[in-house]
Write an enzyme that holds these catalytic residues in place. Sequence first.
Site, PDB file in Angstrom:
ATOM      1  N   ASN A  12       1.491  -3.880  27.823  1.00  0.00           N
ATOM      2  CA  ASN A  12       2.430  -4.138  28.912  1.00  0.00           C
ATOM      3  C   ASN A  12       2.585  -5.654  29.031  1.00  0.00           C
ATOM      4  O   ASN A  12       1.714  -6.322  29.578  1.00  0.00           O
ATOM      5  CB  ASN A  12       1.916  -3.546  30.233  1.00  0.00           C
ATOM      6  CG  ASN A  12       2.797  -3.941  31.405  1.00  0.00           C
ATOM      7  OD1 ASN A  12       3.970  -4.266  31.215  1.00  0.00           O
ATOM      8  ND2 ASN A  12       2.244  -3.906  32.606  1.00  0.00           N
ATOM      9  N   TRP A  13       3.692  -6.146  28.515  1.00  0.00           N
ATOM     10  CA  TRP A  13       3.894  -7.606  28.501  1.00  0.00           C
ATOM     11  C   TRP A  13       4.164  -8.171  29.887  1.00  0.00           C
ATOM     12  O   TRP A  13       4.224  -9.377  30.062  1.00  0.00           O
ATOM     13  CB  TRP A  13       5.074  -7.967  27.587  1.00  0.00           C
ATOM     14  CG  TRP A  13       4.804  -7.828  26.121  1.00  0.00           C
ATOM     15  CD1 TRP A  13       3.595  -7.611  25.510  1.00  0.00           C
ATOM     16  CD2 TRP A  13       5.770  -7.920  25.062  1.00  0.00           C
ATOM     17  NE1 TRP A  13       3.755  -7.553  24.154  1.00  0.00           N
ATOM     18  CE2 TRP A  13       5.080  -7.747  23.845  1.00  0.00           C
ATOM     19  CE3 TRP A  13       7.145  -8.128  25.026  1.00  0.00           C
ATOM     20  CZ2 TRP A  13       5.715  -7.776  22.613  1.00  0.00           C
ATOM     21  CZ3 TRP A  13       7.794  -8.154  23.804  1.00  0.00           C
ATOM     22  CH2 TRP A  13       7.082  -7.983  22.604  1.00  0.00           C
ATOM     23  N   LYS A  14       4.412  -7.310  30.870  1.00  0.00           N
ATOM     24  CA  LYS A  14       4.840  -7.756  32.198  1.00  0.00           C
ATOM     25  C   LYS A  14       6.067  -8.668  32.037  1.00  0.00           C
ATOM     26  O   LYS A  14       6.870  -8.449  31.136  1.00  0.00           O
ATOM     27  CB  LYS A  14       3.702  -8.452  32.939  1.00  0.00           C
ATOM     28  CG  LYS A  14       2.415  -7.616  32.998  1.00  0.00           C
ATOM     29  CD  LYS A  14       1.311  -8.311  33.758  1.00  0.00           C
ATOM     30  CE  LYS A  14      -0.020  -7.646  33.546  1.00  0.00           C
ATOM     31  NZ  LYS A  14      -0.525  -6.966  34.731  1.00  0.00           N
ATOM     32  N   HIS A  73       3.800   1.438  37.857  1.00  0.00           N
ATOM     33  CA  HIS A  73       2.770   0.427  37.597  1.00  0.00           C
ATOM     34  C   HIS A  73       2.338  -0.184  38.928  1.00  0.00           C
ATOM     35  O   HIS A  73       3.135  -0.312  39.857  1.00  0.00           O
ATOM     36  CB  HIS A  73       3.323  -0.657  36.658  1.00  0.00           C
ATOM     37  CG  HIS A  73       2.275  -1.634  36.234  1.00  0.00           C
ATOM     38  ND1 HIS A  73       1.927  -2.715  37.002  1.00  0.00           N
ATOM     39  CD2 HIS A  73       1.469  -1.665  35.144  1.00  0.00           C
ATOM     40  CE1 HIS A  73       0.956  -3.389  36.387  1.00  0.00           C
ATOM     41  NE2 HIS A  73       0.659  -2.762  35.259  1.00  0.00           N
ATOM     42  N   GLU A 118       1.936  -3.081  39.930  1.00  0.00           N
ATOM     43  CA  GLU A 118       2.751  -4.204  40.420  1.00  0.00           C
ATOM     44  C   GLU A 118       4.065  -3.695  41.009  1.00  0.00           C
ATOM     45  O   GLU A 118       4.609  -4.275  41.954  1.00  0.00           O
ATOM     46  CB  GLU A 118       2.973  -5.217  39.278  1.00  0.00           C
ATOM     47  CG  GLU A 118       1.695  -6.001  39.005  1.00  0.00           C
ATOM     48  CD  GLU A 118       1.463  -6.380  37.560  1.00  0.00           C
ATOM     49  OE1 GLU A 118       2.419  -6.401  36.766  1.00  0.00           O
ATOM     50  OE2 GLU A 118       0.283  -6.645  37.217  1.00  0.00           O
ATOM     51  N   GLU A 127      -5.166   3.215  36.297  1.00  0.00           N
ATOM     52  CA  GLU A 127      -5.350   1.771  36.397  1.00  0.00           C
ATOM     53  C   GLU A 127      -5.820   1.416  37.805  1.00  0.00           C
ATOM     54  O   GLU A 127      -4.983   1.297  38.722  1.00  0.00           O
ATOM     55  CB  GLU A 127      -4.036   1.046  36.107  1.00  0.00           C
ATOM     56  CG  GLU A 127      -3.511   1.260  34.709  1.00  0.00           C
ATOM     57  CD  GLU A 127      -2.605   0.108  34.284  1.00  0.00           C
ATOM     58  OE1 GLU A 127      -2.902  -0.515  33.268  1.00  0.00           O
ATOM     59  OE2 GLU A 127      -1.624  -0.165  34.988  1.00  0.00           O
ATOM     60  N   GLY A 182      -5.608  -7.470  36.005  1.00  0.00           N
ATOM     61  CA  GLY A 182      -5.406  -8.916  35.981  1.00  0.00           C
ATOM     62  C   GLY A 182      -6.500  -9.701  36.684  1.00  0.00           C
ATOM     63  O   GLY A 182      -6.337 -10.877  36.976  1.00  0.00           O
ATOM     64  N   SER A 204      -7.810  -5.086  32.941  1.00  0.00           N
ATOM     65  CA  SER A 204      -8.584  -6.164  32.312  1.00  0.00           C
ATOM     66  C   SER A 204      -9.219  -5.749  30.978  1.00  0.00           C
ATOM     67  O   SER A 204     -10.342  -6.158  30.665  1.00  0.00           O
ATOM     68  CB  SER A 204      -9.635  -6.712  33.283  1.00  0.00           C
ATOM     69  OG  SER A 204      -8.999  -7.318  34.393  1.00  0.00           O
ATOM     70  N   GLY A 216      -2.488  -5.365  29.757  1.00  0.00           N
ATOM     71  CA  GLY A 216      -1.522  -6.337  30.249  1.00  0.00           C
ATOM     72  C   GLY A 216      -1.740  -7.701  29.623  1.00  0.00           C
ATOM     73  O   GLY A 216      -1.285  -7.989  28.512  1.00  0.00           O
ATOM     74  N   GLY A 217      -2.473  -8.561  30.324  1.00  0.00           N
ATOM     75  CA  GLY A 217      -2.630  -9.962  29.926  1.00  0.00           C
ATOM     76  C   GLY A 217      -3.004 -10.159  28.459  1.00  0.00           C
ATOM     77  O   GLY A 217      -2.471 -11.057  27.788  1.00  0.00           O
TER      78      GLY A 217
HETATM   79  C1  PEP Z   1      -1.412  -3.797  33.200  1.00  0.00           C
HETATM   80  O1  PEP Z   1      -0.525  -4.642  33.345  1.00  0.00           O
HETATM   81  O2  PEP Z   1      -1.137  -2.599  33.112  1.00  0.00           O
HETATM   82  C2  PEP Z   1      -2.802  -4.251  33.138  1.00  0.00           C
HETATM   83  C3  PEP Z   1      -3.750  -3.371  33.043  1.00  0.00           C
HETATM   84  O3  PEP Z   1      -3.004  -5.613  33.205  1.00  0.00           O
HETATM   85  P1  PEP Z   1      -4.323  -6.403  32.736  1.00  0.00           P
HETATM   86  O4  PEP Z   1      -4.727  -5.830  31.397  1.00  0.00           O
HETATM   87  O5  PEP Z   1      -3.914  -7.827  32.663  1.00  0.00           O
HETATM   88  O6  PEP Z   1      -5.382  -6.134  33.759  1.00  0.00           O
END
Ligand code: PEP
Length: 249
Positions: free
Chosen positions: A9-11, A96, A98, A168, A174, A213, A234-235
């Site tokens: 997930n590039w956000k 998601h 966010e 999640e 994050g 994370s 994500g990150g």
């Molecule tokens: C996500 O954006 O779905 C996510 C899990 O982010 P991160 O891996 O940065 O915690």
Amino acid sequence: MKQPVLAANWKMNNGPTAAKQFMDAFLATYGSRDDRTVIIFAPAVSLPAVAGALGGRSDVLAGVQNIYWAEKGAFTGETSATMARDAGARITLVGHSERRHVFGETDEQCAKKCAAATKAGLGFMLCIGETIEQREAGETERLVKRQLREGVAQIENLISVDFSIAYEPVWAIGTGLTASAGDASAIHTVIRSELRDMIGTRANEIPILYGGSVNSSNAAGLLRAPEIDGLLVGGASVDASSWLTIAQT
Ligand code: PEP
């Protein structure tokens, strides 16, 4: 054993130019594999770059991070499921954290998005998970069951629909805090059991991913847990070399 699903997930990162560079770098090393599925959830504007780089490859799918439920009309700034498909998406994220916590998305809106995706022939990955306050109040199980039930409430014949679930925990996204494989597995077991209640043995085929994370150091340990069918990252998915390591875990 189900094949793992590794989803990036590039956000709001990797616009069209960066997306093309990412895909060129990633695909130069990531050879075709039939033992896993990789999904790249890109910003809508980057879908043509991602899908174009993939050509006809079916082991790596282009996905979109969000859709709107209407097919078209006066909804400035939104992207319909049909438009996302036309731009190359095969699957969409829905709900998601966010979207839920920054943009105030509700379970009912998630339900409309899941139904719209299904109608347009787009798969969906429904994200569910608790905040730290809900966890500390002992509400996690009740919450994820509700988010699951309400998220798919507007789909007829769920048993034959292409979907997956991403658990999640909001406190892990994050933040650098990761649920232990044991903690995540316990909630995945609850989700699987709820799915069985809803769609019987078809529930065994629905991938349940963990996200929060995940990085190249903890991915392998999480994936070894039998109840964890894949990872939503994500990150650590924004950079091609970090993602390559995770996708090959
Ligand atoms: C996500 O954006 O779905 C996510 C899990 O982010 P991160 O891996 O940065 O915690």
